[in-house]
Design an enzyme around this catalytic site. Structure first.
Site, PDB file in Angstrom:
ATOM      1  CB  ALA A   1      -0.964  -0.024   1.183  1.00  0.00           C
ATOM      2  CB  SER A   2       0.287   4.650   1.362  1.00  0.00           C
ATOM      3  OG  SER A   2      -1.028   4.638   0.884  1.00  0.00           O
ATOM      4  CG  LEU A   3       3.548   0.842   4.457  1.00  0.00           C
ATOM      5  CD1 LEU A   3       4.058  -0.391   5.189  1.00  0.00           C
ATOM      6  CD2 LEU A   3       3.516   2.024   5.408  1.00  0.00           C
TER       7      LEU A   3
END
Lengths: 372, 618
Positions: free
Chosen positions: B330-332
């Site tokens: 995800a946004s990581l």
């Protein structure tokens, strides 16, 4: 044919009626008794083991008796079919078989496990005998090639499981049938040569690590005295310390102290030699020799080629058991896992052996019926 | 008629040929028998005396003695895996005259249950002769006192001491240490493949998982031997000679047990994992996967009941989520992608977009939504990380293309082992055209690339991979990868382990890396940042990135807020951060399954960990 009714012949007639060869049966019973005595000692007087062995022997005798009642022509007629079934079973072992002790040999039938390679010990000589007997002997080159194919397909399938001992026995049963059928000496020599050159290929590509280890250990057992060479060294110590007359029944220190590996199965000959000595071994060999001799007499007396070849092959294969087992236990041959027939504890192989003798008895007694 | 005569003539010839062959076979058998007899004659008659002496020599038995397994310490020297003496009640059958009476009396004295007796009977059948049979494994003190007082009544029964592995912190370290357990058939094959059969001749247990498995050969030690003189019944008379076993190496892990216990307490009742590492060397300070289980259960053989409980637990405690959990990152991974954009010059620090809340390709109806429905407005690369703007990264991914993304992210180690010292590690998946072709036999679509831009779609990563990747960013491409083992002790000497290094990523412009680090700093330290709330009033300045992984795709016309979503489809909450922002002392990944948003659920746990590690206690 005039019949004189002496007592001896009466009993002979009775045995003939139930298709049993008295000589052969006595030889087998003597062997079985020797086996039970030795197992009793080797297992540390384990009565439970003896009971189980007695049950197995009884099953073997029943199998022999039942198979002896069937007309030989029936065996001849079903040979090619059972062979086909056998091959299918072997293939299914390789695909869906159950693995035990690192080798894939069993088919799990739910109720019990079944080892198809065992039944091929009989189906292969039957089929070779059937095939050769169709066209008479000596076999032509073409027939010989087909017969060899019949032998080597199951041999290779079983060697791949891997079960070197059984594949060796099956190959020799087939080859004996061919030998007795008059396979020419030139071809025999050629094969000896081929096998000689095949050995390095087997070593490099076909043999598994544990099989290679057995061979290296065989060549130099002292190289690994606590590991794989242990069996051979301990077994030789047991045999050698038995001396001329042996230490006496139940007195073998090697077997009693558990220095011997698997003392009641494949290595039982070491226990026997330790306790009964060289003289005992000569006695045991005489019993085996008697059975082999009787088998060959049956083979040469019967009229039909199929019966001759089958009887001869079964008898000689029985001898191979004896030779290979004694050879491996005394350090002449590498350890291949062949039991001492009818003496070693256990196994499906016992039932197969007794079934073979059932066929032999069918052949020996039914020849008279057919020659009327 | 003619034909028939032919057959008859053949029959005679056949019979004669067969007879000749039979005779030859008899001759052959005879020869072979002579060979066997000759060999036996040489063994039994000629060499009889030699072998008789050797048979007597066999009264001397060589028995292997198992080495003590190496002890495992945490970084501060606290023992986390040890060998504890256990006391077993053992029966030497050959010294017992009446076993039934003996068992009856012992049963009364020690209050044995029928199942104890049944187990004893089973052991008895399996045990080799002249080896004592265990009646009670692991006696407690009361039982020992009770027995010792009455011992004189029981010939052939004795309390024997041996060592058993014990994990004092139980479930806290299960997924790090793994456990040892009984050697089974598969282990025997493994040992054979190492060529170590004789070294394991006396060993009962072997490392099955975790550090115990990975460092099995170093922990195990070397077998010793004792020469025993035995009597004619095989009983030991005395020890003649001994080669003592060499104990295994003691190992020191990077783990800090206090931190580990604290992390465990933070994850109580949660499903997920936390990995804490030291960015300076990649050492793992803490690694916990929740739920966990007690590894001590396995040491003496786990009962069927306990094992089924573990297997049937839907939360899968046996799974080591820290290295086996494969989640959409995800946004990581937005910082990583931003870095790629800058380094490959597809974007600059001034490139910006107008975010209306969704992204759309020309001539394609499909709409990729931003997590913020109304959009973020004007967003540059810096702000795209701070507010975690999806639309910016949809477009960036489109510009980069899957091949470039795959090539660069592979350098970060995605899609491959981190080579952490655990054999259980999963690879995760870094998708590529080739992968999709092989896996689904389908071409790669542009749309696939767009999802990859926000770490969704086919991309999965393990928590340990993610913490490794942030360390790489912190260290400007230099890679000190995750490692549990810090040092080992051999002969009282502490020997530091080599680091788990790998080829560094080439830095094209250092300022690009600074910019990404600054953006992660701002994520935590500016009010618009997604982790600002979680870290308000902290005594240090940290940096990080929140992530919320969708496990459920929302239809094009649906609104997430209107849907009731089953628990197991709820978002994964994640946070990847490090502290202090300058010269970091720790990096932390928090990955919580089905917990909701990363900023509100995962970031606070990360903050707790950082507070603890940077706080007064350290």
């Amino acid at each position: 044919m005039p019949v004189s009714k002496t007592a001896m012949q009466q009993s002979d007639n009775f045995l003939a009626r139930i298709h049993i060869d008295g000589w052969l049966l006595s030889g087998l019973l003597v062997l079985m008794s020797i086996g039970l005595l030795t197992i009793y000692s080797a297992s540390g007087q384990d009565m439970e083991l003896i009971q189980r062995q007695v049950i197995r022997l009884a099953i073997g005798l029943v199998a022999m008796f039942v198979l002896a009642q069937v007309p030989v022509s029936f065996y001849r007629n079903i040979s090619p079919f059972v062979y086909g079934i056998g091959i299918v079973l072997l293939l299914s072992v390789l695909i869906i078989g159950v693995t035990g002790k690192g080798a894939q040999r069993w088919l799990d039938l739910g109720v019990f496990r079944f080892q198809p390679s065992e039944i091929l010990k009989l189906f292969v000589p039957m089929t070779v005998a059937w095939y050769i007997s169709k066209d008479g002997m000596p076999p032509s080159f073409k027939h010989l090639m087909v017969a060899l194919l019949i032998v080597f397909i199951p041999t290779i399938l079983i060697a791949r499981q891997p079960d070197l001992g059984t594949s060796l026995l099956i190959a020799s049963s087939g080859i004996f049938a061919l030998f007795l059928a008059g396979m020419s000496w030139r071809i025999i020599a050629l094969f000896a040569l081929l096998i000689g050159s095949f050995a390095p290929i087997m070593w490099l590509f076909l043999m598994k690590a544990y099989q290679k280890q057995r061979v290296t250990t065989f060549l130099n057992p002292e190289s690994d005295p606590l590991g794989a060479g242990y069996h051979i060294i301990q077994s030789k110590i047991a045999i050698g310390s038995g001396g001329l007359t042996g230490k006496g029944w139940l007195q073998g220190s090697q077997s009693q102290l558990e220095f011997l590996p698997e003392p009641h199965t494949d290595f039982i000959f070491a226990v026997f030699s330790e306790e009964f000595g060289f003289l005992g071994v000569i006695g045991l060999l005489l019993v085996y020799g008697f059975i082999v001799g009787r088998g060959l007499i049956i083979a040469s007396r019967c009229q039909f080629l199929f019966s001759k070849l089958l009887a001869g092959s079964i008898t000689l294969t029985f001898f191979v058991y004896v030779f290979v087992n004694m050879g491996m236990v005394s350090g002449l041959l590498p350890v291949v896992g062949v039991p001492l027939p009818l003496v070693s504890y256990g196994g499906t192989s016992m039932v197969t052996l007794m079934s073979g003798f059932g066929l032999l008895m069918a052949i020996s007694t039914q020849k008279r019926v057919m020659s009327r | 008629m003619n034909n028939r005569r032919q057959t008859i003539r053949d029959f005679t010839a056949e019979s004669n040929l067969f007879l000749r062959r039979c005779l030859f076979a008899v001759l052959l058998c005879f020869t072979l028998i002579l060979v066997v007899l000759n060999n036996l004659y040489s063994l039994q008659v000629e060499q009889f005396e030699d072998y008789q002496i050797r048979a007597d020599g066999n009264r001397i038995k060589v028995i292997p003695v198992a080495p003590n397994r190496g002890i495992i310490y945490d970084r501060n020297g606290t023992i986390i895996a040890e060998n504890r003496p256990v006391f077993n009640l053992e029966v030497s059958l050959e010294q017992v005259e009446d076993l039934d009476t003996l068992l009856d009396e012992l049963q009364q004295l020690l209050e044995l249950t029928p199942s104890d007796i049944a187990r004893f009977e089973r052991n008895r059948k399996r045990q080799r002769r002249f080896h004592p049979v265990t009646l009670i494994a692991n006696m407690d003190e009361d039982m020992m006192a009770l027995f010792s007082a009455q011992q004189h009544r029981f010939d052939g029964v004795a309390v024997e001491a041996s060592l058993a592995r014990y994990y004092p912190y139980g479930s806290a370290l299960t997924h790090v240490l793994g456990y040892v357990s009984k050697i089974n058939a598969r282990d025997l094959n493994l040992i054979a493949s190492w060529g170590a059969q004789s070294n394991y001749a006396a060993s009962k247990n072997i490392g099955k998982q975790g550090v115990e498995r990975y460092y099995e050969e170093r922990l195990h030690g070397k077998v010793g031997y004792a020469q025993l003189e035995v009597d004619s019944k095989g009983r030991t008379l005395r020890i003649l000679e001994q080669t003592p076993p060499q104990p295994g190496e003691d190992l020191i892990l990077n783990i800090d047990i206090e931190l580990q216990l604290y992390v465990q307490s933070l994850l109580a009742d949660k499903k997920g994992s936390v990995v804490v590492s030291d960015p300076s060397d990649g050492g793992i300070l803490a690694m916990y996967s929740s739920p966990s289980y007690d590894p001590n259960l396995f040491v003496n053989g786990i009962s069927q009941k306990d094992y089924s409980k573990l297997i049937e637990n839907n939360d899968r405690p046996l799974l080591n989520r820290a290295v086996q959990g494969q989640y959409p990152p995800a946004s990581l991974i937005k910082p990583h992608l931003a870095l790629l954009g800058l380094e490959s010059q597809k974007i600059t620090d001034t490139t910006h977009i107008q975010d209306k809340g969704y992204y759309q390709l020309e001539d394609v109806e499909h709409v990729w939504r931003d997590w913020l429905k109304r959009g973020h407005g004007k967003v540059d690369v810096q702000r795209s990380i701070v507010v975690s703007c999806d639309t910016f990264f949809y477009e960036l991914a489109y510009k980069l293309g899957i091949d470039t993304i795959h090539e660069y992210m592979a350098q970060f180690g995605f899609g491959e082992h981190t080579n952490i010292d655990l054999l259980e590690e999963s690879d995760g998946n870094l998708p590529s055209r080739g992968w999709k072709r092989a896996r689904f036999n389908q071409p790669w679509y542009i749309g696939d690339t767009i999802s990859v831009g926000i770490g969704q779609g086919y991309w999965t990563a393990t928590p340990v991979q993610l913490v490794d990747s942030i360390n790489t960013i912190i260290n400007y491409g230099v890679k000190n990868r995750p490692k549990l083992l810090k040092a080992s002790i051999l002969d009282d000497l502490v020997i530091t382990e080599p680091l788990n290094t790998a080829e560094p990523i080439r830095v094209l412009q250092k300022k690009n890396w600074d910019m990404v680090q600054q953006a992660m700093f701002d994520t935590v330290n500016t009010p618009q940042g997604t982790a600002f709330k979680a870290f308000s009033n902290s005594s240090y300045a940290s940096a990080g990135k929140t992530g919320t992984a969708q496990l459920f795709s929302v239809g094009q016309d649906e609104d997430v807020d209107d849907l009731i979503i089953a628990d197991y489809l709820k978002d994964n909450a994640m946070y990847l951060g490090y502290a202090p922002a300058k010269d970091p002392k720790l990096s932390v990944i928090v990955a919580l399954e089905n917990a909701g948003g990363g900023g509100s659920n995962a970031a606070p746990i990360s903050r707790n960990v950082m507070d603890y590690w940077l706080g007064e206690t350290h």
